[in-house]
Design a protein around this motif. Structure first.
Motif, PDB file in Angstrom:
ATOM      1  N   LEU A  83     -34.380   1.112 -20.601  1.00  0.00           N
ATOM      2  CA  LEU A  83     -33.991  -0.188 -20.077  1.00  0.00           C
ATOM      3  C   LEU A  83     -32.738   0.064 -19.255  1.00  0.00           C
ATOM      4  O   LEU A  83     -31.714   0.489 -19.794  1.00  0.00           O
ATOM      5  CB  LEU A  83     -33.702  -1.179 -21.213  1.00  0.00           C
ATOM      6  N   SER A  85     -29.587  -1.183 -17.167  1.00  0.00           N
ATOM      7  CA  SER A  85     -28.761  -2.388 -17.176  1.00  0.00           C
ATOM      8  C   SER A  85     -27.813  -2.385 -15.993  1.00  0.00           C
ATOM      9  O   SER A  85     -27.193  -1.371 -15.693  1.00  0.00           O
ATOM     10  CB  SER A  85     -27.951  -2.474 -18.475  1.00  0.00           C
ATOM     11  N   VAL A  94     -26.004 -13.133 -12.521  1.00  0.00           N
ATOM     12  CA  VAL A  94     -27.248 -12.839 -13.251  1.00  0.00           C
ATOM     13  C   VAL A  94     -28.364 -13.710 -12.687  1.00  0.00           C
ATOM     14  O   VAL A  94     -29.447 -13.224 -12.346  1.00  0.00           O
ATOM     15  CB  VAL A  94     -27.085 -13.083 -14.772  1.00  0.00           C
ATOM     16  N   GLN A 115     -26.961 -14.890 -24.845  1.00  0.00           N
ATOM     17  CA  GLN A 115     -27.288 -14.131 -26.051  1.00  0.00           C
ATOM     18  C   GLN A 115     -25.975 -13.807 -26.753  1.00  0.00           C
ATOM     19  O   GLN A 115     -24.910 -13.933 -26.153  1.00  0.00           O
ATOM     20  CB  GLN A 115     -28.015 -12.819 -25.679  1.00  0.00           C
ATOM     21  N   THR A 120     -27.656 -12.875 -20.000  1.00  0.00           N
ATOM     22  CA  THR A 120     -28.529 -11.807 -19.521  1.00  0.00           C
ATOM     23  C   THR A 120     -29.908 -12.314 -19.133  1.00  0.00           C
ATOM     24  O   THR A 120     -30.390 -13.323 -19.640  1.00  0.00           O
ATOM     25  CB  THR A 120     -28.663 -10.717 -20.622  1.00  0.00           C
ATOM     26  N   GLY A 121     -30.532 -11.587 -18.227  1.00  0.00           N
ATOM     27  CA  GLY A 121     -31.926 -11.784 -17.855  1.00  0.00           C
ATOM     28  C   GLY A 121     -32.532 -10.409 -17.633  1.00  0.00           C
ATOM     29  O   GLY A 121     -31.809  -9.440 -17.370  1.00  0.00           O
ATOM     30  N   VAL A 122     -33.859 -10.314 -17.753  1.00  0.00           N
ATOM     31  CA  VAL A 122     -34.532  -9.024 -17.574  1.00  0.00           C
ATOM     32  C   VAL A 122     -35.673  -9.203 -16.584  1.00  0.00           C
ATOM     33  O   VAL A 122     -36.473 -10.136 -16.691  1.00  0.00           O
ATOM     34  CB  VAL A 122     -35.084  -8.473 -18.918  1.00  0.00           C
ATOM     35  N   CYS A 123     -35.741  -8.276 -15.619  1.00  0.00           N
ATOM     36  CA  CYS A 123     -36.836  -8.278 -14.656  1.00  0.00           C
ATOM     37  C   CYS A 123     -37.447  -6.880 -14.604  1.00  0.00           C
ATOM     38  O   CYS A 123     -36.851  -5.911 -15.067  1.00  0.00           O
ATOM     39  CB  CYS A 123     -36.365  -8.707 -13.269  1.00  0.00           C
ATOM     40  N   LEU A 130     -37.966  -1.708 -16.160  1.00  0.00           N
ATOM     41  CA  LEU A 130     -37.193  -2.846 -16.650  1.00  0.00           C
ATOM     42  C   LEU A 130     -35.714  -2.741 -16.294  1.00  0.00           C
ATOM     43  O   LEU A 130     -35.092  -1.699 -16.484  1.00  0.00           O
ATOM     44  CB  LEU A 130     -37.335  -2.933 -18.171  1.00  0.00           C
ATOM     45  N   TRP A 131     -35.183  -3.856 -15.798  1.00  0.00           N
ATOM     46  CA  TRP A 131     -33.768  -3.969 -15.462  1.00  0.00           C
ATOM     47  C   TRP A 131     -33.194  -5.185 -16.172  1.00  0.00           C
ATOM     48  O   TRP A 131     -33.664  -6.299 -15.990  1.00  0.00           O
ATOM     49  CB  TRP A 131     -33.584  -4.161 -13.959  1.00  0.00           C
ATOM     50  N   GLN A 132     -32.180  -4.941 -16.983  1.00  0.00           N
ATOM     51  CA  GLN A 132     -31.431  -6.033 -17.603  1.00  0.00           C
ATOM     52  C   GLN A 132     -30.219  -6.297 -16.723  1.00  0.00           C
ATOM     53  O   GLN A 132     -29.472  -5.367 -16.399  1.00  0.00           O
ATOM     54  CB  GLN A 132     -30.978  -5.643 -19.008  1.00  0.00           C
ATOM     55  N   ILE A 134     -26.719  -8.265 -16.728  1.00  0.00           N
ATOM     56  CA  ILE A 134     -25.912  -8.810 -17.821  1.00  0.00           C
ATOM     57  C   ILE A 134     -24.462  -8.971 -17.429  1.00  0.00           C
ATOM     58  O   ILE A 134     -23.917  -8.172 -16.673  1.00  0.00           O
ATOM     59  CB  ILE A 134     -26.031  -7.885 -19.066  1.00  0.00           C
TER      60      ILE A 134
END
Length: 141
Positions: A83, A85, A94, A115, A120-123, A130-132, A134
């Protein structure tokens, strides 16, 4: 080895389409590809400087297997062990990155939300990496 012995780190990810990947990373994260364009209009190798000592290299899947060595397979699509980030300075950043990912055809894995560890968001990029995005909790207080 100490950190002073390291010149830099290159994160390499397998991709299906060089142009699509280059455009996604430019549009979503603002990364500019390094080097002169090859015949297809994309620098070879396709890489971006993402920090003072960090580069991201995107390698076509066939070439990625070649780099790994004979007999090694690239992980199947949608199979991830990492993952990545991207730390930004404010919740709005974000939202902006996740919005750009959506418009550029990326998959939104987790909508931006607060959170315990931050906002945060994830795409996922077009190849499923996957990229978080944050901003740490301390910065959102």
């Amino acid at each position: 080895m100490s950190s002073g012995d390291v010149d830099g780190i290159v994160l390499s990810l397998p991709i299906a389409d060089r142009m699509r990947a280059m455009l996604f990373y430019r549009e979503v994260f603002g990364f500019e590809a390094l080097g002169e364009p090859a015949e297809d209009g994309v620098p070879e190798p396709l890489q971006f400087e993402i920090g003072r000592r960090t580069r991201l290299m995107l390698i076509p899947s066939g070439g990625f297997g070649w780099v790994l060595g004979e007999g090694r397979e690239v992980a199947p699509t949608k199979s991830h062990e990492v993952l990545l980030s991207l730390t930004v300075g404010a919740p709005r950043a974000v939202d902006d990155v996740i919005g750009r990912a959506r418009r550029a055809g990326g998959e939104i894995v987790a909508e931006p939300q607060r959170q315990p560890w931050g906002y945060t968001g994830v795409c996922a990029d077009p190849d499923g990496h996957l990229w978080q995005v944050i901003v740490a909790a301390a910065a959102t207080s």
